[in-house]
Design a protein around this motif. Structure first.
Motif, PDB file in Angstrom:
ATOM      1  N   GLY A 210       0.782  -1.231   0.000  1.00  0.00           N
ATOM      2  CA  GLY A 210       0.000   0.000   0.000  1.00  0.00           C
ATOM      3  C   GLY A 210       0.814   1.280   0.000  1.00  0.00           C
ATOM      4  N   ILE A 211       2.050   1.233   0.480  1.00  0.00           N
ATOM      5  CA  ILE A 211       2.852   2.458   0.570  1.00  0.00           C
ATOM      6  C   ILE A 211       4.166   2.329  -0.202  1.00  0.00           C
ATOM      7  CG2 ILE A 211       4.011   4.078   2.122  1.00  0.00           C
ATOM      8  CD1 ILE A 211       1.976   3.224   4.310  1.00  0.00           C
ATOM      9  N   ILE A 212       4.953   1.312   0.108  1.00  0.00           N
ATOM     10  CA  ILE A 212       6.315   1.224  -0.425  1.00  0.00           C
ATOM     11  C   ILE A 212       6.340   0.997  -1.936  1.00  0.00           C
ATOM     12  CG2 ILE A 212       8.484  -0.064  -0.326  1.00  0.00           C
ATOM     13  CD1 ILE A 212       7.768  -0.595   2.687  1.00  0.00           C
ATOM     14  N   LEU A 213       5.644  -0.028  -2.419  1.00  0.00           N
ATOM     15  CA  LEU A 213       5.685  -0.328  -3.855  1.00  0.00           C
ATOM     16  C   LEU A 213       5.189   0.841  -4.702  1.00  0.00           C
ATOM     17  CD1 LEU A 213       4.582  -4.087  -3.972  1.00  0.00           C
ATOM     18  CD2 LEU A 213       6.898  -3.144  -4.023  1.00  0.00           C
ATOM     19  N   PRO A 214       4.002   1.401  -4.402  1.00  0.00           N
ATOM     20  CA  PRO A 214       3.550   2.507  -5.249  1.00  0.00           C
ATOM     21  C   PRO A 214       4.408   3.766  -5.116  1.00  0.00           C
ATOM     22  CG  PRO A 214       1.846   1.942  -3.618  1.00  0.00           C
ATOM     23  CD  PRO A 214       2.975   0.977  -3.450  1.00  0.00           C
ATOM     24  N   SER A 215       4.922   4.042  -3.933  1.00  0.00           N
ATOM     25  CA  SER A 215       5.726   5.252  -3.730  1.00  0.00           C
ATOM     26  C   SER A 215       7.040   5.211  -4.478  1.00  0.00           C
ATOM     27  CB  SER A 215       6.032   5.453  -2.248  1.00  0.00           C
ATOM     28  OG  SER A 215       4.862   5.705  -1.530  1.00  0.00           O
ATOM     29  N   LEU A 216       7.668   4.059  -4.507  1.00  0.00           N
ATOM     30  CA  LEU A 216       8.983   3.938  -5.132  1.00  0.00           C
ATOM     31  C   LEU A 216       8.915   3.419  -6.554  1.00  0.00           C
ATOM     32  CD1 LEU A 216      11.011   2.559  -2.082  1.00  0.00           C
ATOM     33  CD2 LEU A 216      10.837   4.920  -2.909  1.00  0.00           C
ATOM     34  N   GLY A 217       7.720   3.125  -7.042  1.00  0.00           N
ATOM     35  CA  GLY A 217       7.587   2.586  -8.387  1.00  0.00           C
ATOM     36  C   GLY A 217       8.245   1.224  -8.511  1.00  0.00           C
ATOM     37  N   ALA A 218       8.263   0.501  -7.416  1.00  0.00           N
ATOM     38  CA  ALA A 218       8.937  -0.801  -7.379  1.00  0.00           C
ATOM     39  C   ALA A 218       7.925  -1.922  -7.578  1.00  0.00           C
ATOM     40  CB  ALA A 218       9.648  -0.979  -6.040  1.00  0.00           C
ATOM     41  N   SER A 219       8.427  -3.055  -7.976  1.00  0.00           N
ATOM     42  CA  SER A 219       7.593  -4.251  -8.047  1.00  0.00           C
ATOM     43  C   SER A 219       8.038  -5.166  -6.910  1.00  0.00           C
ATOM     44  CB  SER A 219       7.749  -4.941  -9.397  1.00  0.00           C
ATOM     45  OG  SER A 219       9.008  -5.563  -9.488  1.00  0.00           O
ATOM     46  N   PRO A 220       7.231  -6.147  -6.543  1.00  0.00           N
ATOM     47  CA  PRO A 220       7.622  -7.053  -5.456  1.00  0.00           C
ATOM     48  C   PRO A 220       8.988  -7.692  -5.651  1.00  0.00           C
ATOM     49  CG  PRO A 220       5.317  -7.368  -5.957  1.00  0.00           C
ATOM     50  CD  PRO A 220       5.873  -6.442  -7.017  1.00  0.00           C
ATOM     51  N   LYS A 221       9.357  -7.977  -6.899  1.00  0.00           N
ATOM     52  CA  LYS A 221      10.650  -8.620  -7.130  1.00  0.00           C
ATOM     53  C   LYS A 221      11.826  -7.692  -6.827  1.00  0.00           C
ATOM     54  CE  LYS A 221      10.959  -7.510 -11.945  1.00  0.00           C
ATOM     55  NZ  LYS A 221      10.869  -7.836 -13.282  1.00  0.00           N
ATOM     56  N   ASP A 222      11.555  -6.377  -6.679  1.00  0.00           N
ATOM     57  CA  ASP A 222      12.594  -5.409  -6.331  1.00  0.00           C
ATOM     58  C   ASP A 222      12.865  -5.358  -4.828  1.00  0.00           C
ATOM     59  OD1 ASP A 222      12.779  -4.475  -9.006  1.00  0.00           O
ATOM     60  OD2 ASP A 222      11.104  -3.095  -8.675  1.00  0.00           O
ATOM     61  N   VAL A 223      12.060  -6.079  -4.032  1.00  0.00           N
ATOM     62  CA  VAL A 223      12.074  -5.917  -2.573  1.00  0.00           C
ATOM     63  C   VAL A 223      12.650  -7.138  -1.865  1.00  0.00           C
ATOM     64  CG1 VAL A 223      10.601  -5.533  -0.538  1.00  0.00           C
ATOM     65  CG2 VAL A 223      10.059  -4.397  -2.690  1.00  0.00           C
ATOM     66  N   LEU A 224      13.491  -6.852  -0.871  1.00  0.00           N
ATOM     67  CA  LEU A 224      13.950  -7.853   0.091  1.00  0.00           C
ATOM     68  C   LEU A 224      13.388  -7.439   1.442  1.00  0.00           C
ATOM     69  CD1 LEU A 224      15.682 -10.265   1.114  1.00  0.00           C
ATOM     70  CD2 LEU A 224      17.566  -8.625   1.360  1.00  0.00           C
ATOM     71  N   PHE A 225      12.642  -8.318   2.084  1.00  0.00           N
ATOM     72  CA  PHE A 225      12.025  -8.070   3.392  1.00  0.00           C
ATOM     73  C   PHE A 225      12.805  -8.852   4.445  1.00  0.00           C
ATOM     74  CE2 PHE A 225       8.885  -9.384   6.638  1.00  0.00           C
ATOM     75  CZ  PHE A 225       8.547  -8.137   7.132  1.00  0.00           C
ATOM     76  N   VAL A 226      13.305  -8.166   5.481  1.00  0.00           N
ATOM     77  CA  VAL A 226      14.141  -8.777   6.512  1.00  0.00           C
ATOM     78  C   VAL A 226      13.445  -8.627   7.857  1.00  0.00           C
ATOM     79  CG1 VAL A 226      16.428  -8.769   7.596  1.00  0.00           C
ATOM     80  CG2 VAL A 226      16.182  -8.057   5.194  1.00  0.00           C
ATOM     81  N   ASP A 227      13.176  -9.763   8.536  1.00  0.00           N
ATOM     82  CA  ASP A 227      12.437  -9.725   9.806  1.00  0.00           C
ATOM     83  C   ASP A 227      12.836 -10.918  10.660  1.00  0.00           C
ATOM     84  OD1 ASP A 227      10.177  -9.722  11.777  1.00  0.00           O
ATOM     85  OD2 ASP A 227       9.290  -8.280  10.382  1.00  0.00           O
TER      86      ASP A 227
END
Length: 189
Positions: free
Chosen positions: A138-155
């Motif tokens: 809802g925030i990160i992908l649309p704000s940065l114009g990124a797709s899920p494959k551009d993201v690494l989630f660390v938790d």
């Protein structure tokens, strides 16, 4: 082939090409027990380098990691169930000084500056009961114009990892174990 390039106005690239060029990889970090070594609270802020981050050597290791990612053009974001104010205070502590790595402005679909979220998102940005995947989609992908494959989630929380794997297909995840000192506190409680 030459006609293919002439179809664009001189000096202008196609919108699809611009979007592709503007995309940057993104690393989304949890804060508590991931960047920090524990669940950070008000009392942890007193001597944050030692109490929240595990000592000056670990702070330097984090600084080197974040600097390396930042230098490569990777956008750095924090999504946490802690508060934005507490996270920012811990990262800005004079013995830590890591806040400047998290300086992206993220749109929330509103256009005014006051409606923009920073790249440090506490639960206030996406909801205390909402899964972290909602902040990503809802925030990160649309704000940065990124797709899920551009993201690494660390938790550190396996349920957050499962949430993102299920609700953000294509996003890479990295589960980090809680620091040893934190695990020993949980087993003795």
């Amino acid at each position: 082939r030459a006609q293919q390039y002439r179809s664009e106005k001189p000096g202008r690239m196609s919108e699809a090409h611009n979007q592709q060029r503007e995309r940057h990889p993104v690393v989304v970090f949890d804060f508590d027990s991931t960047l920090a070594t524990c669940e950070v609270g008000m009392f942890t802020l007193n001597d944050a380098a030692n109490r929240a981050f595990g000592g000056q050597a670990r702070v330097e290791m984090l600084r080197n990691l974040l600097e390396n990612l930042h230098r490569r053009g990777i956008k750095l974001v924090i999504v946490s169930y802690n508060t934005k104010a507490l996270i920012q205070k811990a990262l800005a502590d004079r013995n830590v000084e890591l806040l400047h790595f998290f300086n992206e402005k993220l749109s929330r679909l509103q256009t005014s500056e006051r409606d923009r979220a920073s790249s440090v998102m506490g639960w206030e940005a996406f909801g205390a009961e909402a899964p972290k995947s909602t902040a990503i989609t809802g925030i990160i992908l649309p704000s940065l114009g990124a797709s899920p494959k551009d993201v690494l989630f660390v938790d550190d929380d396996p349920s957050n990892i499962r949430d993102v794997e299920h609700n953000v297909p294509g996003c890479q995840t990295l589960h980090v174990e809680k620091p040893i000192q934190n695990r020993s506190r949980e087993t003795s409680a």
